[in-house]
Motif scaffolding. Structure first.
Motif, PDB file in Angstrom:
ATOM      1  N   ALA A 133       1.982  12.938  -3.484  1.00 36.30           N
ATOM      2  CA  ALA A 133       1.734  13.162  -2.055  1.00 36.30           C
ATOM      3  C   ALA A 133       2.622  12.301  -1.175  1.00 36.30           C
ATOM      4  O   ALA A 133       2.957  12.684  -0.048  1.00 36.30           O
ATOM      5  CB  ALA A 133       0.262  12.882  -1.738  1.00 36.30           C
ATOM      6  N   HIS A 134       3.018  11.133  -1.683  1.00 34.71           N
ATOM      7  CA  HIS A 134       3.858  10.222  -0.905  1.00 34.71           C
ATOM      8  C   HIS A 134       5.338  10.324  -1.275  1.00 34.71           C
ATOM      9  O   HIS A 134       6.121   9.436  -0.939  1.00 34.71           O
ATOM     10  CB  HIS A 134       3.359   8.780  -1.065  1.00 34.71           C
ATOM     11  CG  HIS A 134       2.079   8.513  -0.324  1.00 34.71           C
ATOM     12  ND1 HIS A 134       0.840   8.821  -0.852  1.00 34.71           N
ATOM     13  CD2 HIS A 134       1.847   8.001   0.914  1.00 34.71           C
ATOM     14  CE1 HIS A 134      -0.100   8.494   0.019  1.00 34.71           C
ATOM     15  NE2 HIS A 134       0.481   8.000   1.094  1.00 34.71           N
TER      16      HIS A 134
ATOM     17  N   LEU B  31       5.646   2.828   1.238  1.00 33.37           N
ATOM     18  CA  LEU B  31       6.719   3.558   0.570  1.00 33.37           C
ATOM     19  C   LEU B  31       7.679   4.189   1.573  1.00 33.37           C
ATOM     20  O   LEU B  31       8.878   4.313   1.300  1.00 33.37           O
ATOM     21  CB  LEU B  31       6.151   4.636  -0.345  1.00 33.37           C
ATOM     22  CG  LEU B  31       5.341   4.135  -1.544  1.00 33.37           C
ATOM     23  CD1 LEU B  31       4.845   5.311  -2.364  1.00 33.37           C
ATOM     24  CD2 LEU B  31       6.177   3.193  -2.396  1.00 33.37           C
ATOM     25  N   ALA B  32       7.171   4.577   2.723  1.00 29.86           N
ATOM     26  CA  ALA B  32       8.036   5.177   3.742  1.00 29.86           C
ATOM     27  C   ALA B  32       9.120   4.191   4.171  1.00 29.86           C
ATOM     28  O   ALA B  32      10.270   4.594   4.432  1.00 29.86           O
ATOM     29  CB  ALA B  32       7.203   5.616   4.935  1.00 29.86           C
TER      30      ALA B  32
ATOM     31  N   ARG C 285      11.868   4.288   1.525  1.00 34.32           N
ATOM     32  CA  ARG C 285      12.589   5.558   1.524  1.00 34.32           C
ATOM     33  C   ARG C 285      13.489   5.682   2.753  1.00 34.32           C
ATOM     34  O   ARG C 285      14.562   6.308   2.690  1.00 34.32           O
ATOM     35  CB  ARG C 285      11.604   6.716   1.460  1.00 34.32           C
ATOM     36  CG  ARG C 285      10.827   6.767   0.137  1.00 34.32           C
ATOM     37  CD  ARG C 285       9.783   7.854   0.129  1.00 34.32           C
ATOM     38  NE  ARG C 285      10.401   9.168   0.209  1.00 34.32           N
ATOM     39  CZ  ARG C 285       9.735  10.279   0.511  1.00 34.32           C
ATOM     40  NH1 ARG C 285       8.452  10.213   0.813  1.00 34.32           N
ATOM     41  NH2 ARG C 285      10.349  11.427   0.543  1.00 34.32           N
TER      42      ARG C 285
ATOM     43  N   ALA D 107      -1.543  10.649  -5.724  1.00 35.27           N
ATOM     44  CA  ALA D 107      -1.090   9.949  -4.520  1.00 35.27           C
ATOM     45  C   ALA D 107       0.416   9.753  -4.544  1.00 35.27           C
ATOM     46  O   ALA D 107       1.082   9.844  -3.503  1.00 35.27           O
ATOM     47  CB  ALA D 107      -1.810   8.607  -4.407  1.00 35.27           C
TER      48      ALA D 107
ATOM     49  N   THR E   6       0.850  -1.187   0.000  1.00 33.62           N
ATOM     50  CA  THR E   6       0.000   0.000   0.000  1.00 33.62           C
ATOM     51  C   THR E   6       0.888   1.241   0.000  1.00 33.62           C
ATOM     52  O   THR E   6       2.116   1.166   0.150  1.00 33.62           O
ATOM     53  CB  THR E   6      -0.927   0.046   1.228  1.00 33.62           C
ATOM     54  OG1 THR E   6      -0.139   0.297   2.403  1.00 33.62           O
ATOM     55  CG2 THR E   6      -1.704  -1.255   1.386  1.00 33.62           C
ATOM     56  N   TRP E   7       0.238   2.402  -0.146  1.00 31.66           N
ATOM     57  CA  TRP E   7       0.994   3.657  -0.150  1.00 31.66           C
ATOM     58  C   TRP E   7       1.808   3.834   1.128  1.00 31.66           C
ATOM     59  O   TRP E   7       2.909   4.395   1.093  1.00 31.66           O
ATOM     60  CB  TRP E   7       0.039   4.838  -0.327  1.00 31.66           C
ATOM     61  CG  TRP E   7      -0.625   4.857  -1.671  1.00 31.66           C
ATOM     62  CD1 TRP E   7      -1.908   4.491  -1.972  1.00 31.66           C
ATOM     63  CD2 TRP E   7      -0.021   5.250  -2.916  1.00 31.66           C
ATOM     64  NE1 TRP E   7      -2.145   4.634  -3.317  1.00 31.66           N
ATOM     65  CE2 TRP E   7      -1.011   5.105  -3.918  1.00 31.66           C
ATOM     66  CE3 TRP E   7       1.239   5.723  -3.270  1.00 31.66           C
ATOM     67  CZ2 TRP E   7      -0.767   5.405  -5.249  1.00 31.66           C
ATOM     68  CZ3 TRP E   7       1.490   6.030  -4.599  1.00 31.66           C
ATOM     69  CH2 TRP E   7       0.490   5.863  -5.573  1.00 31.66           C
ATOM     70  N   ALA E   8       1.307   3.339   2.231  1.00 37.23           N
ATOM     71  CA  ALA E   8       2.016   3.506   3.500  1.00 37.23           C
ATOM     72  C   ALA E   8       3.371   2.816   3.497  1.00 37.23           C
ATOM     73  O   ALA E   8       4.279   3.207   4.237  1.00 37.23           O
ATOM     74  CB  ALA E   8       1.155   2.961   4.639  1.00 37.23           C
TER      75      ALA E   8
END
Length: 363
Positions: free
Chosen positions: A245-246, A218-219, A222, A242, A214-216
């Motif tokens: 934004a991420h 990606l952190a 990174r 999105a 999910t998008w979460a």
């Protein structure tokens, strides 16, 4: 080879590449509707040239993630280059370096990241899939940074592998002499296991790809790499927004060359809404169906900052090694410069949507 177009290379390559490998390279998912749509979208576009413009000098140079390139035409990630040439990705990187062009190296490359980086003067980005074994992803990210790669490219359109019927019918498995050498052998074992009525690559993906991305997440990536993260597989304005934004450093408009969701929108048709949603926040690249300088010009006019060649890279590598790859990039770039001059657009700054006639929905 200099005068050969991509379609000429395709004809020559088909004569040299074993049939089941050819199907692996050329095939798409399902009825291959999206494969056909990608090229049809370019064929349908019409140009609006301007005249009485000084085009005595044409500049195809572009800057991507702080790297100055001689061409906006680069090489998309494609796996297992040693299936078509013994030097594999090392030869591909050398060809790209001769033309100072971007090469996005696949996670399933058949040569080590360090060997691939050795001859490369131009920038290299590393493409990743989201694996259940996150340590494997982290290790690759560290190695890429150490080897001098400039970015990580996360393929976000593959929670599972598309139903590639050619590979299923051929019971395709990767030749045991060719391996994804940057990953542990235990992770790749299934890709070499030929099974009745199945694709070994699909079986491998089912075992190793993590469909919970999910998008979460990606952190997490990174935090583990100093390299900028590019997202590949964006086809909608919603996902483009999105991505920005991420913290995506760039997005690649891609439908995996028609190898994932069959019937997905052609990349050229998806490009304008992605460009609008990004609104200049990061570079936008596009792949899928690019075969010529004209195709590149159309994509650039619709807002792409660069285009990537997929299957043509393998055709060129199979028929001419590193020189073949360099010739392909040179030909497409020269073709682009030629069409820029005839269109009255002497630099990429002059290439915008006014060059494209409005396309109806009749296609």
């Amino acid at each position: 080879m200099t005068d050969l177009r991509a379609d000429d290379l395709r004809t020559l390559a088909r004569q040299q590449i074993p049939a089941e490998v050819w199907d692996f390279i050329e095939g798409g998912s399902g009825d291959e509707l999206t494969v056909a749509a990608n090229t049809a979208a370019f064929a349908a576009a019409r140009l609006r040239p301007r005249v009485m413009v000084d085009v005595s000098a044409v500049d195809t140079g572009v800057t991507l993630l702080d790297a100055r390139l001689d061409t906006p035409v680069g090489l998309a990630p494609t796996a297992y280059h040693q299936l078509v040439h013994p030097d594999g990705e090392v030869a591909t990187a050398a060809g790209a370096a001769k033309e100072n062009a971007l090469f996005v190296v696949a996670m399933f490359a058949s040569r080590t990241l360090e060997d691939i980086a050795a001859p490369a003067a131009g920038p290299l980005w590393l493409q990743l899939y989201w694996l259940r074994d996150r340590d494997a992803i982290a290790r690759l990210a560290r190695r890429a940074a150490a080897a001098g790669f400039a970015a990580l490219v996360l393929a976000v359109d593959a929670p599972r592998l598309g139903r590639r019927l050619r590979d299923i019918r051929n019971r395709f498995a990767v030749d045991g002499r060719v391996r994804a050498v940057n990953l542990d052998a235990s992770l790749m074992a299934a890709s070499h296991d030929r099974q009745a009525g199945a694709s070994a690559l699909a079986a491998h993906a089912a075992q190793t790809f993590d469909a919970s991305l999910t998008w979460a997440d990606l952190a997490w990536l990174r935090e583990r790499s100093p390299l900028p993260v590019v997202l590949k597989g964006i086809l909608t304005a919603e996902d483009a927004a999105a991505a920005v934004a991420h913290g995506a450093a760039a997005v690649i408009v891609s439908n995996h060359g028609g190898r994932q969701l069959d019937g997905a929108v052609a990349t050229l048709d998806a490009l304008p809404e992605v460009v609008e949603a990004v609104d200049g926040a990061c570079p936008v690249l596009v792949d899928g169906g690019v075969r010529s300088g004209r195709d590149a010009l159309i994509a650039l006019a619709l807002g792409a900052d660069a285009v990537l060649l997929g299957r043509p890279t393998l055709w060129a590598l199979a028929t001419g090694g590193s020189d073949g790859v360099a010739d392909l990039l040179r030909h497409v770039t020269d073709d682009l410069a030629h069409d820029m001059a005839l269109a009255g657009r002497p630099s990429l700054r002059d290439v915008d949507r006014r060059l494209i006639r409005a396309v109806t929905n009749a296609r």
